[in-house]
Motif scaffolding. Structure first.
Motif, mmCIF file in Angstrom:
data_model
loop_
_atom_site.group_PDB
_atom_site.id
_atom_site.type_symbol
_atom_site.label_atom_id
_atom_site.label_comp_id
_atom_site.label_asym_id
_atom_site.label_seq_id
_atom_site.Cartn_x
_atom_site.Cartn_y
_atom_site.Cartn_z
ATOM 1 N N LYS A 1 0.828 -1.205 0.000
ATOM 2 C CA LYS A 1 0.000 0.000 0.000
ATOM 3 C C LYS A 1 0.864 1.258 0.000
ATOM 4 O O LYS A 1 0.547 2.251 -0.660
ATOM 5 C CB LYS A 1 -0.937 0.008 1.215
ATOM 6 C CG LYS A 1 -2.092 -0.979 1.130
ATOM 7 C CD LYS A 1 -2.954 -0.915 2.389
ATOM 8 C CE LYS A 1 -4.096 -1.913 2.337
ATOM 9 N NZ LYS A 1 -4.905 -1.895 3.593
ATOM 10 N N THR A 2 1.966 1.199 0.749
ATOM 11 C CA THR A 2 2.860 2.350 0.816
ATOM 12 C C THR A 2 3.553 2.569 -0.520
ATOM 13 O O THR A 2 3.694 3.705 -0.992
ATOM 14 C CB THR A 2 3.903 2.146 1.930
ATOM 15 O OG1 THR A 2 3.232 1.809 3.151
ATOM 16 C CG2 THR A 2 4.713 3.398 2.154
ATOM 17 N N LEU A 3 3.958 1.488 -1.158
ATOM 18 C CA LEU A 3 4.583 1.594 -2.484
ATOM 19 C C LEU A 3 3.586 2.149 -3.504
ATOM 20 O O LEU A 3 3.939 2.982 -4.350
ATOM 21 C CB LEU A 3 5.097 0.224 -2.928
ATOM 22 C CG LEU A 3 5.940 0.181 -4.204
ATOM 23 C CD1 LEU A 3 7.171 1.068 -4.082
ATOM 24 C CD2 LEU A 3 6.357 -1.250 -4.516
ATOM 25 N N ASN A 4 2.339 1.709 -3.395
ATOM 26 C CA ASN A 4 1.300 2.235 -4.300
ATOM 27 C C ASN A 4 1.097 3.731 -4.092
ATOM 28 O O ASN A 4 0.848 4.482 -5.049
ATOM 29 C CB ASN A 4 -0.022 1.493 -4.079
ATOM 30 C CG ASN A 4 0.001 0.089 -4.639
ATOM 31 O OD1 ASN A 4 0.819 -0.225 -5.504
ATOM 32 N ND2 ASN A 4 -0.877 -0.769 -4.138
ATOM 33 N N CYS B 1 4.467 5.135 8.576
ATOM 34 C CA CYS B 1 3.009 5.159 8.710
ATOM 35 C C CYS B 1 2.606 6.148 9.807
ATOM 36 O O CYS B 1 3.140 6.094 10.922
ATOM 37 C CB CYS B 1 2.485 3.762 9.044
ATOM 38 S SG CYS B 1 0.712 3.728 9.390
ATOM 39 N N ASP B 2 1.682 7.038 9.502
ATOM 40 C CA ASP B 2 1.222 8.027 10.482
ATOM 41 C C ASP B 2 0.562 7.370 11.688
ATOM 42 O O ASP B 2 0.608 7.906 12.796
ATOM 43 C CB ASP B 2 0.203 8.984 9.840
ATOM 44 C CG ASP B 2 0.870 9.969 8.898
ATOM 45 O OD1 ASP B 2 2.092 10.170 9.004
ATOM 46 O OD2 ASP B 2 0.168 10.529 8.035
ATOM 47 N N GLU C 1 8.081 1.776 9.764
ATOM 48 C CA GLU C 1 8.896 2.344 8.692
ATOM 49 C C GLU C 1 9.012 1.366 7.533
ATOM 50 O O GLU C 1 9.262 0.177 7.736
ATOM 51 C CB GLU C 1 10.304 2.674 9.209
ATOM 52 C CG GLU C 1 10.384 3.956 10.011
ATOM 53 C CD GLU C 1 11.818 4.414 10.218
ATOM 54 O OE1 GLU C 1 12.761 3.663 9.855
ATOM 55 O OE2 GLU C 1 12.010 5.523 10.741
ATOM 56 N N TYR C 2 8.827 1.875 6.322
ATOM 57 C CA TYR C 2 9.012 1.084 5.112
ATOM 58 C C TYR C 2 10.151 1.706 4.311
ATOM 59 O O TYR C 2 10.128 2.899 4.004
ATOM 60 C CB TYR C 2 7.732 1.057 4.280
ATOM 61 C CG TYR C 2 6.569 0.383 4.986
ATOM 62 C CD1 TYR C 2 6.456 -1.003 4.991
ATOM 63 C CD2 TYR C 2 5.609 1.131 5.671
ATOM 64 C CE1 TYR C 2 5.414 -1.628 5.649
ATOM 65 C CE2 TYR C 2 4.557 0.505 6.327
ATOM 66 C CZ TYR C 2 4.457 -0.867 6.315
ATOM 67 O OH TYR C 2 3.410 -1.486 6.970
#
Length: 274
Positions: free
Chosen positions: A232-235, A259-260, A265-266
């Motif tokens: 999802k973060t990559l998207n 992520c808030d 961390e990603y």
């Protein structure tokens, strides 16, 4: 000491057209605020909001999501808690200035409470009520009065370790007679925050309503579920211009996204964007 934790209980009364809910949160609430360094008054607001969203979610008659946002022009300008019919909750608060006063009106300033219901099938609904109130419980009561025309009483407590709440609501079948509702509300007013945090639901209801016949339904677990993921973060990064991503990668060798909600961390390397 073992505390009743992370569950929502629904109950009804044999002799009154009134429904009730009780939510008691510990680990899910602690997970929501952990690592964010929120001041104690903000932790309390988030606890109230988390308990409120759990109680609201239990009133939904559909499968779907609910988002409750408190927005204002004060130093605490944004608080949001999201949930769904599975009682999976997450939340966040944003401060734009240091707190000078810790009452809700001073922290939020001029604001509003926005409640958005998104069923998995059906139309989205949004209700807005004024933030001109002394508590989130009072805002919720105003919301029910405005949107559902149902007399509702809400109690919310939080202390940075536990969060809890209760809700009483008059059923439409009771007509205009408020006697039973007001009687039960008066009894519920005697509850203390400590009791809500530490006493199991069945014992708590017996203490409050020992002269009533109460039907307690099986409890539903409540949990903190962020829902974020690497994919999802990559998207989300796909919406950033490629030249901007390249500039960061050339400079830093990686892109770090946090992520808030859960602060995970990603880390993405150049190879992730090939």
């Amino acid at each position: 000491m073992e505390y009743p934790t992370d569950q929502l209980s629904r109950y009804t009364f044999n002799d009154h057209d009134v429904r009730g809910e009780l939510v008691q949160l510990t680990s899910s609430y602690q997970t929501l605020i952990r690592g964010h360094d929120y001041p104690a008054p903000v932790q309390e607001v988030l606890g109230h909001m988390m308990a409120a969203v759990s109680l609201l979610t239990a009133t939904l008659k559909f499968e779907g999501h609910i988002a409750v946002q408190l927005q204002g022009d004060g130093p605490l300008n944004f608080v949001a808690v999201n949930g769904n019919h599975k009682q999976e909750l997450r939340g966040i608060a944003r401060l734009r200035a240091e707190l000078s006063d810790t009452d809700l009106r001073s922290m939020i300033g001029k604001g509003q409470l926005i409640i958005t219901l998104t069923p998995e099938s059906g139309e989205r609904y949004q209700g807005v009520v004024s933030g001109d109130a002394d508590s989130i419980a009072e805002m919720l009561e105003n919301y029910f009065e405005q949107s559902e025309q149902l007399h509702t009483k809400v109690w919310l407590h939080a202390d940075g370790e536990h969060a809890a709440g209760m809700l009483l609501q008059r059923l439409p079948s009771s007509g205009q007679d408020l006697t039973g509702f007001e009687h039960l509300a008066t009894l519920t007013d005697t509850i203390t925050a400590k009791e809500l945090y530490t006493v199991p639901a069945e014992e708590l209801l017996h203490r409050l309503y020992h002269e009533e016949t109460v039907h307690l339904y099986p409890a539903q677990p409540v949990s903190f579920v962020c829902g974020c993921s690497r994919d999802k973060t990559l998207n989300a990064l796909a919406s950033v211009k490629p030249e901007e991503l390249k500039e960061i990668l050339d400079r830093d060798g990686e892109i770090v996204m946090t992520c808030d909600y859960c602060l995970t961390e990603y880390v993405f390397k150049p190879s992730d964007f090939n």
